[in-house]
Enzyme design. Structure first.
Site, PDB file in Angstrom:
ATOM      1  N   GLY A  45       1.195  -2.709  -3.519  1.00  9.75           N
ATOM      2  CA  GLY A  45       0.635  -2.330  -2.025  1.00  9.75           C
ATOM      3  C   GLY A  45       0.300  -1.011  -1.726  1.00  9.75           C
ATOM      4  O   GLY A  45       0.987  -0.177  -2.066  1.00  9.75           O
ATOM      5  N   GLN A  50      -3.098   6.614   2.480  1.00 11.36           N
ATOM      6  CA  GLN A  50      -1.470   6.893   1.993  1.00 11.36           C
ATOM      7  C   GLN A  50      -1.576   7.988   0.646  1.00 11.36           C
ATOM      8  O   GLN A  50      -1.678   8.396   0.264  1.00 11.36           O
ATOM      9  CB  GLN A  50      -0.465   5.641   1.134  1.00 11.36           C
ATOM     10  CG  GLN A  50      -0.042   4.469   1.789  1.00 11.36           C
ATOM     11  CD  GLN A  50       0.594   3.844   1.232  1.00 11.36           C
ATOM     12  OE1 GLN A  50       0.497   2.439   1.015  1.00 11.36           O
ATOM     13  NE2 GLN A  50       2.390   3.977   0.805  1.00 11.36           N
ATOM     14  N   CYS A 110       8.064   1.825   0.171  1.00 10.91           N
ATOM     15  CA  CYS A 110       7.343   2.638   0.834  1.00 10.91           C
ATOM     16  C   CYS A 110       6.838   3.417  -0.239  1.00 10.91           C
ATOM     17  O   CYS A 110       8.008   4.010  -0.479  1.00 10.91           O
ATOM     18  CB  CYS A 110       6.851   2.688   1.761  1.00 10.91           C
ATOM     19  SG  CYS A 110       5.126   3.619   2.295  1.00 10.91           S
ATOM     20  N   LEU A 111       5.414   3.321  -0.946  1.00  6.30           N
ATOM     21  CA  LEU A 111       5.350   4.584  -2.059  1.00  6.30           C
ATOM     22  C   LEU A 111       5.633   5.908  -0.756  1.00  6.30           C
ATOM     23  O   LEU A 111       5.279   7.074  -1.594  1.00  6.30           O
ATOM     24  CB  LEU A 111       4.224   4.425  -2.598  1.00  6.30           C
ATOM     25  CG  LEU A 111       4.407   3.349  -3.642  1.00  6.30           C
ATOM     26  CD1 LEU A 111       2.422   3.080  -4.173  1.00  6.30           C
ATOM     27  CD2 LEU A 111       5.609   3.063  -4.353  1.00  6.30           C
ATOM     28  N   HIS A 152       3.081  -5.047   6.547  1.00  2.24           N
ATOM     29  CA  HIS A 152       2.990  -3.499   6.157  1.00  2.24           C
ATOM     30  C   HIS A 152       2.118  -2.810   6.123  1.00  2.24           C
ATOM     31  O   HIS A 152       2.295  -1.512   6.243  1.00  2.24           O
ATOM     32  CB  HIS A 152       4.093  -3.089   5.137  1.00  2.24           C
ATOM     33  CG  HIS A 152       4.752  -1.777   4.598  1.00  2.24           C
ATOM     34  ND1 HIS A 152       6.061  -1.816   3.791  1.00  2.24           N
ATOM     35  CD2 HIS A 152       3.946  -1.429   3.861  1.00  2.24           C
ATOM     36  CE1 HIS A 152       5.632  -0.869   3.573  1.00  2.24           C
ATOM     37  NE2 HIS A 152       4.506  -0.392   3.272  1.00  2.24           N
ATOM     38  N   GLU A 153       1.277  -3.019   5.355  1.00  2.00           N
ATOM     39  CA  GLU A 153      -0.361  -2.351   4.857  1.00  2.00           C
ATOM     40  C   GLU A 153      -0.403  -2.120   5.974  1.00  2.00           C
ATOM     41  O   GLU A 153      -1.736  -1.475   6.006  1.00  2.00           O
ATOM     42  CB  GLU A 153      -0.752  -2.826   3.588  1.00  2.00           C
ATOM     43  CG  GLU A 153      -0.042  -2.725   2.286  1.00  2.00           C
ATOM     44  CD  GLU A 153       0.391  -1.895   1.294  1.00  2.00           C
ATOM     45  OE1 GLU A 153      -0.269  -0.844   2.170  1.00  2.00           O
ATOM     46  OE2 GLU A 153       1.637  -1.949   0.961  1.00  2.00           O
ATOM     47  N   HIS A 156      -0.140   0.361   8.281  1.00  2.00           N
ATOM     48  CA  HIS A 156      -0.274   2.147   7.794  1.00  2.00           C
ATOM     49  C   HIS A 156      -1.161   2.510   8.157  1.00  2.00           C
ATOM     50  O   HIS A 156      -1.912   3.381   8.985  1.00  2.00           O
ATOM     51  CB  HIS A 156      -0.283   1.796   5.869  1.00  2.00           C
ATOM     52  CG  HIS A 156       1.023   2.099   5.412  1.00  2.00           C
ATOM     53  ND1 HIS A 156       1.376   3.216   5.748  1.00  2.00           N
ATOM     54  CD2 HIS A 156       1.616   1.806   4.342  1.00  2.00           C
ATOM     55  CE1 HIS A 156       2.045   3.179   4.966  1.00  2.00           C
ATOM     56  NE2 HIS A 156       2.736   2.203   3.950  1.00  2.00           N
TER      57      HIS A 156
HETATM   58 NI    NI Z   1       3.641   1.683   2.078  1.00  2.00          NI
END
Ligand code: NI
Length: 185
Positions: A45, A50, A110-111, A152-153, A156
Site C-alpha cells: 500500500g 508518502q 511502512c515504506l 494503516h493507509e 497516512h
Molecule cells: Ni505506511
C-alpha cells in the site's frame, strides 16, 4: 516513473491531507506512478503523502495468500461476496472507514519508516466507502490484511504513522531508532 518515497522526519508525512475534488489526467498519472513505485519497493500500500502529495489518495495491492491449500479470501463488495483479489490493485480517493471488531496485534512496517517493524493493535475488521478513479463508489466490508492495510493507509492521510500507534513500552524502545532515521533521511 518511480517516485521518491518520503521518509520519517519529513513534515509532509505529518500533514492532514486535503480531499480530492476532481479526477484529472494528472491524478491518474500520479496513481500509475504510485502503483509502479509500490511494486518496485515491494509494498502492499502507498498513500499520496508518502510521495510528497498531501491529498486523500491511496493505492493498495494485497497478494493472495500463497500457502498451499489456503482458500481464496472472500470479502463483501457492494453487498456481494467476492474474492479479495478481484478488486486488486485498488486505487481510491476520499476514503471513509469504520474499523470494528476485536483488537488484534499485528506486525506492521511502512515504506516511509525504513528498517522498522513493530506490533500495532487495531480492530480486525473494517467497513469502508471508497471512491474509485471512474467516480464509482466501492463499499467494502472486510477483515484480514486488507482491513489492516486500509487502517494503516488511511492513517497516512491524517498525518499518522504506525509507530504512533505502538504500545508505550515499544515507543521507548523505538525512540532512538526513529531519531536516527529522522536525522539520516
Ligand atoms: Ni505506511
Amino acid at each position: 516513473m518511480l517516485l521518491n518515497v518520503k521518509q520519517y522526519g519529513d513534515s509532509v508525512l505529518r500533514a492532514v491531507s486535503a480531499p480530492v475534488e476532481h479526477i484529472t489526467d494528472d491524478l491518474k498519472n500520479l496513481v500509475e506512478n504510485m502503483i509502479e513505485t509500490m511494486y518496485a519497493t515491494e509494498g502492499i500500500g502507498l498513500a499520496a503523502p508518502q510521495v510528497g502529495v498531501n491529498i486523500r489518495l491511496v493505492v493498495i495491492d494485497i497478494p493472495e495468500d500463497e500457502e498451499e491449500g489456503s482458500e481464496q479470501e472472500m470479502i463483501m463488495v457492494n453487498g456481494e461476496e467476492k474474492p479479495m483479489r478481484s478488486i486488486m490493485p485498488l486505487a481510491f480517493i476520499n476514503p471513509e472507514i469504520e474499523p470494528y471488531g476485536k483488537q488484534e496485534l499485528f506486525t506492521e512496517g511502512c515504506l516511509s519508516v525504513r528498517g522498522i517493524r513493530a506490533n500495532v493493535s487495531r480492530p480486525d475488521h473494517v467497513r469502508a466507502r471508497l471512491t474509485l478513479l471512474d467516480g464509482s463508489v466501492l463499499e467494502l466490508d472486510c477483515g484480514g490484511l486488507l482491513a489492516r492495510c486500509l487502517q494503516h493507509e488511511c492513517d497516512h492521510l491524517d498525518g499518522f504513522l504506525f509507530v504512533d500507534r505502538v504500545s508505550s513500552a515499544a515507543k521507548i524502545t523505538l525512540a532512538k531508532k526513529l531519531k536516527k532515521l529522522a536525522a539520516t533521511r
